[in-house]
Scaffold this motif. Sequence first.
Motif, mmCIF file in Angstrom:
data_model
loop_
_atom_site.group_PDB
_atom_site.id
_atom_site.type_symbol
_atom_site.label_atom_id
_atom_site.label_comp_id
_atom_site.label_asym_id
_atom_site.label_seq_id
_atom_site.Cartn_x
_atom_site.Cartn_y
_atom_site.Cartn_z
ATOM 1 N N ASP A 67 0.823 -1.211 0.000
ATOM 2 C CA ASP A 67 0.000 0.000 0.000
ATOM 3 C C ASP A 67 0.859 1.263 0.000
ATOM 4 O O ASP A 67 0.528 2.256 -0.651
ATOM 5 N N THR A 71 0.724 4.226 -2.826
ATOM 6 C CA THR A 71 0.514 5.635 -2.472
ATOM 7 C C THR A 71 1.643 6.500 -2.999
ATOM 8 O O THR A 71 1.406 7.588 -3.554
ATOM 9 N N ASP A 75 1.339 9.636 -5.690
ATOM 10 C CA ASP A 75 1.818 10.978 -5.353
ATOM 11 C C ASP A 75 2.884 11.447 -6.338
ATOM 12 O O ASP A 75 2.894 12.615 -6.748
#
Length: 308
Positions: A67, A71, A75
């Motif tokens: 995860d 992420t 980003d």
Amino acid sequence: MLRGITVVDGSVLCGLLAESADDIILKLDERGFISYASPAIDQLGLRLSELLVPPHLSDLALQSHGDALRTYFGDALAGMAPRDRIEFPAIGSERSGMADRWYSLSLRAAPEENGDRGGALGVMRSIGAGAGIERDMRAVSTIDPLTGLSNRSAFVAMLSRALAFGESGSVVVFSIDRFRAVKMRYGQARADEVLWAFAQFLRSMLGEMPSLTRLEGERFAAILPGAEPPSAMAAAQETVRTFAELSTGRGRDDLALSASAGIAAMTEEVDSVLSRAELALKVASSAGGRRVELADKLPSCLRYRRSA
């Protein structure tokens, strides 16, 4: 482009680097799937040409860090990454005999020539294995010399990393009950034997996990990823019970040993998590030992006191 270097020159240089370096060069599509990887990815045991479906970037990390990688990719693609790189243990390293080998990944968005949103380019660099004296010195600084487990500094670093990535789980802290009395009666050499044996027992019960640590003295700790306090409670109770059963009256001089444990959920900051787990341990030890206590189940008058 650097002065004097054309686009064609840059492509050639990139190819040379990809073929000769240990670093892994990655090209990702807009969803994070790997469309290209340099030959160095073979060190992870992955051969893209043999896969029917290309792996996702998150597939390169242990499940607990997937995860965080997703992420970071999102980003980076949006130009909003809070840091220029991310560190994670590569799952492929298990296949090549280097379990939990850590890598550092840097990603940059790579938009299409027409300005549309594209994928990303990245470089993975091994940071978990060194060579020669430098590697040995790093190992010495993170390993407890008596038990061979991680030391407190290494544990704090691992817990800090896990909390920064938003991982869930519990921290359990063990101690040998009335260990000071054992040391006074039998001496330092025998006490060291007991500590070493307890460390090996924890290894057999909890498995060979990098986070298994000797904090200091007779206190040991471990991070149980994904284990909510009730699950951690069951594992700790089994460990405490088994240790007492194996050690009672079976050692020389009829040395009977027991242990206690304290558990805290992985929330808030490192100091808070450790303090709560150690406070729960103190309550368990003070209540006669051979017990396990949950920090969140302590009386409210104790729950928010900091462990000394």
